[in-house]
Design a protein around this motif. Sequence first.
Motif, PDB file in Angstrom:
ATOM      1  N   ILE A  77       1.877   5.684  -2.350  1.00 39.01           N
ATOM      2  CA  ILE A  77       0.633   6.325  -2.112  1.00 39.01           C
ATOM      3  C   ILE A  77      -0.045   5.352  -1.166  1.00 39.01           C
ATOM      4  O   ILE A  77      -0.633   5.490  -0.104  1.00 39.01           O
ATOM      5  CB  ILE A  77       0.011   6.809  -3.098  1.00 39.01           C
ATOM      6  N   GLN A  78      -0.430   3.862  -1.785  1.00 38.98           N
ATOM      7  CA  GLN A  78      -1.123   2.923  -1.131  1.00 38.98           C
ATOM      8  C   GLN A  78      -0.560   2.649   0.134  1.00 38.98           C
ATOM      9  O   GLN A  78      -1.562   2.616   1.326  1.00 38.98           O
ATOM     10  CB  GLN A  78      -1.196   1.734  -2.140  1.00 38.98           C
ATOM     11  N   GLN A  79       0.599   2.267   0.371  1.00 38.19           N
ATOM     12  CA  GLN A  79       1.332   1.963   1.672  1.00 38.19           C
ATOM     13  C   GLN A  79       1.055   3.217   2.572  1.00 38.19           C
ATOM     14  O   GLN A  79       0.962   2.800   3.764  1.00 38.19           O
ATOM     15  CB  GLN A  79       2.790   1.626   1.576  1.00 38.19           C
ATOM     16  N   SER A  80       1.272   4.228   2.301  1.00 35.77           N
ATOM     17  CA  SER A  80       1.207   5.535   3.143  1.00 35.77           C
ATOM     18  C   SER A  80      -0.302   5.740   3.431  1.00 35.77           C
ATOM     19  O   SER A  80      -0.565   5.909   4.723  1.00 35.77           O
ATOM     20  CB  SER A  80       1.557   6.899   2.480  1.00 35.77           C
ATOM     21  N   GLU A  81      -1.230   5.495   2.815  1.00 31.06           N
ATOM     22  CA  GLU A  81      -2.791   5.611   3.200  1.00 31.06           C
ATOM     23  C   GLU A  81      -3.155   4.520   4.222  1.00 31.06           C
ATOM     24  O   GLU A  81      -3.734   4.660   5.055  1.00 31.06           O
ATOM     25  CB  GLU A  81      -3.710   5.586   2.142  1.00 31.06           C
ATOM     26  N   VAL A  82      -2.676   3.389   3.999  1.00 34.60           N
ATOM     27  CA  VAL A  82      -2.905   2.009   4.774  1.00 34.60           C
ATOM     28  C   VAL A  82      -2.337   2.224   6.155  1.00 34.60           C
ATOM     29  O   VAL A  82      -3.079   2.109   7.117  1.00 34.60           O
ATOM     30  CB  VAL A  82      -2.579   0.816   4.120  1.00 34.60           C
ATOM     31  N   ALA A  83      -1.222   2.589   5.938  1.00 30.15           N
ATOM     32  CA  ALA A  83      -0.623   2.766   7.409  1.00 30.15           C
ATOM     33  C   ALA A  83      -1.011   3.931   8.176  1.00 30.15           C
ATOM     34  O   ALA A  83      -1.237   3.495   9.370  1.00 30.15           O
ATOM     35  CB  ALA A  83       1.081   3.137   7.089  1.00 30.15           C
ATOM     36  N   PHE A  84      -1.444   4.934   7.676  1.00 30.23           N
ATOM     37  CA  PHE A  84      -2.097   6.164   8.323  1.00 30.23           C
ATOM     38  C   PHE A  84      -3.600   5.580   8.714  1.00 30.23           C
ATOM     39  O   PHE A  84      -3.942   5.743  10.009  1.00 30.23           O
ATOM     40  CB  PHE A  84      -2.369   7.111   7.432  1.00 30.23           C
ATOM     41  N   LEU A  85      -4.255   4.980   7.994  1.00 30.54           N
ATOM     42  CA  LEU A  85      -5.822   4.543   8.314  1.00 30.54           C
ATOM     43  C   LEU A  85      -5.532   3.525   9.605  1.00 30.54           C
ATOM     44  O   LEU A  85      -6.626   3.349  10.388  1.00 30.54           O
ATOM     45  CB  LEU A  85      -6.385   3.777   6.962  1.00 30.54           C
TER      46      LEU A  85
END
Length: 421
Positions: A77-85
Amino acid sequence: MKTIIALFLTLNSCFFFAQTGTRILILSPAAHTFHKVPGKELKTGVDEYRKSLNLDEADKYFQSDEFKKRDENIRLIQQSEVAFLKQLDEVKLMSYLTEQHLSYFILEKIETAVFVLKDQTSSGNTDDLKRLATQEKAAFVVHISAFNLLHEKGKSSAEISVQLFDVNTGSIILDQSYTGGDTNPGFEYTCEDGSVNCCINNALSKMVPQVGRLILKNDPGMKQQKQLVSKQNMSLELLKAATKFDAAALSKIISPDDKQIDQKIAYQVLFSADQTKFVAFFAETVPAGDVKAFRDKHKEDRNINIISDDQSGFFSGSLPNTYAYIVRGVFYKGKWYYEKTEVTYFDAPTLEKGKTTYFTNLRDWGYFTEGTSTPDPAFWEGKEIEHYTLKMTTMFVKNPASEAENGGMYRLVVDQMKEGK
């Protein structure tokens, strides 16, 4: 613009999941139009996110030993959010906000869920949605087919068109558009009246509950959970019917000067075996007339839960027809300490049925041994927790023993002592 929950920032989060569960893929909007809407406001919102979320620090955290110890779904979840942001713009902001609000809605029920933000669009047909779901091993795909912002006659509005694809059935189980005006809806969707943010939040406040409920309804794990909940509800309904309501005992505890607690609407109370703890239930019908007067009467309520598709009614003059809350208390050194909590507005066909429905919330407050319909003796004992500030899901919680001055005492006792009560 304001986020309600940013999982990758809560590096000391309370979500410690044992394994990954249901995966929900959220795509970038396939189409958009911004008609006479001040683009500066959207760009400012994007810039604020980037500035406040400190993406460079997140990258460093991902290399740390602490992060590597996290359970897999939290890392995803954390990695997905950061990559998208890192790729965030005015259009993709819609996907990010959808993920934030939807995760807030879903994680209460499916604690092992994983949300995957993907900077990819879809044609919207079932074959393409199935292909994308397969790539990400997702059970559901949230496809934002269109994101439109309009400004006409001095008023702004937003329209979000969404498809929800269910991999298990291979079908699109939702294909609908949601519109929102520029009036502040309040609560987790709070915004500045007249802003583009309000338009988006109002549309989200309609879309997220419907999408969330469909995911919960169609998730295989939740279907098994519903069977258990049915058994637990039956057990609680029998408990409510078999327990004589002791109004006299309750009146000896709650002060008649406490204007926030109306003893006339109390309908059930449970005591621990040693009579040192209690939980009491209160409910009444919301008057159909002057809603403002009713709100003002209960203006001291905190953390209000409104179970409704349209939460804006709390401000616009309509409310669900039932108002309920609990009072829980602990007897400590010759004195009762109690608090009003779990204030909820919801619709019920009759007040009596509403009372029963609200009473069954005990299943979510630690009344049963996990995964069973058997009462858990620990319900009355209190459970120590690692972080003092976490939201409580059990009825009685002790302060952590590491706090020497308060170790072993119940949270509500400590809180009220600090307040001088």
